[in-house]
Structures are given as structure tokens and as C-alpha cells.
Design a protein around this motif. Structure first.
Motif, PDB file in Angstrom:
ATOM      1  N   HIS A 101       2.735  -2.695  -7.878  1.00 50.73           N
ATOM      2  CA  HIS A 101       3.387  -1.399  -8.103  1.00 50.73           C
ATOM      3  C   HIS A 101       4.879  -1.543  -8.396  1.00 50.73           C
ATOM      4  O   HIS A 101       5.666  -0.626  -8.104  1.00 50.73           O
TER       5      HIS A 101
ATOM      6  N   ARG B  92       0.844  -1.190   0.000  1.00 49.21           N
ATOM      7  CA  ARG B  92       0.000   0.000   0.000  1.00 49.21           C
ATOM      8  C   ARG B  92       0.882   1.243   0.000  1.00 49.21           C
ATOM      9  O   ARG B  92       1.465   1.618   1.007  1.00 49.21           O
ATOM     10  N   HIS B  93       0.976   1.850  -1.158  1.00 52.93           N
ATOM     11  CA  HIS B  93       1.793   3.046  -1.325  1.00 52.93           C
ATOM     12  C   HIS B  93       0.987   4.080  -2.106  1.00 52.93           C
ATOM     13  O   HIS B  93       0.065   3.731  -2.848  1.00 52.93           O
ATOM     14  N   PRO B  94       1.336   5.349  -1.949  1.00 57.22           N
ATOM     15  CA  PRO B  94       0.625   6.381  -2.717  1.00 57.22           C
ATOM     16  C   PRO B  94       0.732   6.105  -4.211  1.00 57.22           C
ATOM     17  O   PRO B  94       1.794   5.723  -4.704  1.00 57.22           O
TER      18      PRO B  94
END
Length: 238
Positions: A220, A30-32
Motif C-alpha cells: 500500500h 493492514r490498513h483500510p
């Protein structure tokens, strides 16, 4: 592709989807989200670069007298020249490697996901016992070649092109466009092949492009899909 090979591919896809969904539940993924200031411009540049490289591939294969089958030497040459072009675009525009799917924050989780996808692929294809017996020198070289090609092409398609098309067109449309582009990338190799062979090859490439693009969107990072694809392509060639 025979019906048995098609069934194995479908089972493999289902296993890969299940493992990816499970492992990417971790907070480490979970990353921007990656945001481009001018998404339409980025999408247009990505489209122009892809058109240029596709045309270059046709010219390289025809003027070089290459056979239409995907010879490893020709694939590596084309991938290497294309990768340099995309790296040059990053440098010229002052964009970081993170914008091409190689962010440091998601590197280790992507490595773990890639290893998990390799494990489930080996299990579903029943290749554990075969590998435990050892592989030949030629098979080892083929594995290294497959991984090199996978890392390079995934850096191009899922690292550079997919995020820019997704930012411009939306995540779902960008994913479909990326899958179509990946299938077109295979077209020069099968252009003079029988129609049935051409349709099968392009269809598999489109499906594989959708799967790898989805893995990229979940992880990602380029590495997870590249590791899976490198081993999967190699196993199918054994």
C-alpha cells in the motif's frame, strides 16, 4: 537478454515474492483499502492522463532528436514533466498524496520492506562482495539516477494509475492493465530496434510492471517497490 540473465531475473523475482509475502504478514501493513467515490470517473481520468503522457513521450523523443536507447537525461526529463502533470491532477482535483501511494501510515513499513527487497536482491545476484569493495563515482551517480527514476515512475504507475484502474476494473484486471501500460511506456525507446530486442524489452517491462504492481498492492505504498526497482535496475547495469 541471455539465458543466464533471464535465469537470474527469474530467481530474483521468486526471492522478492517470498520476502514480500513474509514481511507483509505484519499487522503494520493492514490498513483500510483506498476507496474512490466515483471509480469509473477516476479510471477514465487515469487512462486519459496516461494516453496524453505516452503521446507526449513519442513527440519529445522524435522532435528532440533523441536516440531510441533510454538515455538517462531524456528519461529524467520525461519523468519529471510527467510527474508534474500527475501532481497537478492531484492538486486540481483536491486529492491527497495517499491516493497516489504516499500515505504516512504505511511509510515506515514500506521502507523496511524496500530494504528487505534490496537485501535479497543483492544476495541472489551475488553482489555483496562487489559492493564491499566500493563503487566508483560514476557507479554512485548511476545509482542515484536509477533511484530518482524509480521513485518518479513508480509514483506515476503504481501510485497514481494502479489504484484508479484497480478501483474501476478490479484488482487483478487493474494490475494487468497497469503492467501493459508500463510496457507501452517503454515502446518509444525501442520502436526502431530489432524485433527481437523490442519483444524482449517489452516483455521484461510487462513482467516487472506486474511484480511492482503486486508489491504496491501488498504494501500500500510506492516506496517499497521504488527502492527495489532502483537497486535492481542499477545492479543489472553494473
Amino acid at each position: 537478454m541471455t539465458w543466464r540473465e533471464g535465469l537470474l531475473f527469474l530467481i530474483e523475482v521468486m526471492g522478492v515474492v517470498a520476502v514480500t509475502l513474509l514481511l507483509t504478514l505484519s499487522p503494520r501493513f493492514r490498513h483500510p483499502p483506498l476507496v474512490f467515490r466515483y471509480p469509473r470517473r477516476e479510471g477514465g481520468i487515469a487512462s486519459a492522463l496516461f494516453g496524453l503522457t505516452l503521446a507526449g513521450t513519442f513527440l519529445y523523443l522524435r522532435t528532440g532528436g533523441m536516440a531510441v536507447s533510454p538515455l538517462s537525461a531524456a528519461q529524467v526529463n520525461i519523468m519529471g514533466m510527467t510527474l508534474l502533470l500527475y501532481l497537478g491532477a492531484l492538486v486540481a482535483r483536491g486529492q491527497p498524496l495517499r491516493s497516489a501511494g504516499w500515505g504516512r501510515a504505511t511509510l515506515l513499513p514500506a521502507l523496511q520492506l524496500g530494504l528487505g527487497l534490496i537485501f535479497i536482491t543483492l544476495f541472489l545476484r551475488g553482489q555483496f562482495m562487489h559492493l564491499l569493495k566500493g563503487i566508483s563515482h560514476e557507479q554512485g551517480q548511476a545509482l542515484i539516477m536509477s533511484l530518482i527514476l524509480a521513485v518518479g515512475e513508480e509514483s506515476i504507475f503504481r501510485g497514481y494509475l494502479l489504484p484508479r484502474w484497480s478501483a474501476w476494473l478490479g484488482s487483478r484486471t487493474g494490475l494487468v492493465v497497469n503492467g501493459l501500460a508500463f510496457a507501452l511506456w517503454r515502446l518509444p525507446w525501442v520502436l526502431t530496434a530489432p524485433i527481437a530486442t523490442m519483444i524482449t524489452t517489452l516483455g521484461i517491462a510487462f513482467a516487472q510492471g506486474l511484480l511492482l504492481g503486486w508489491i504496491m498492492q501488498k504494501s500500500h505504498h510506492v516506496l517499497a517497490g521504488a527502492l527495489y526497482r532502483g537497486f535492481s535496475d542499477w545492479l543489472r547495469a553494473l
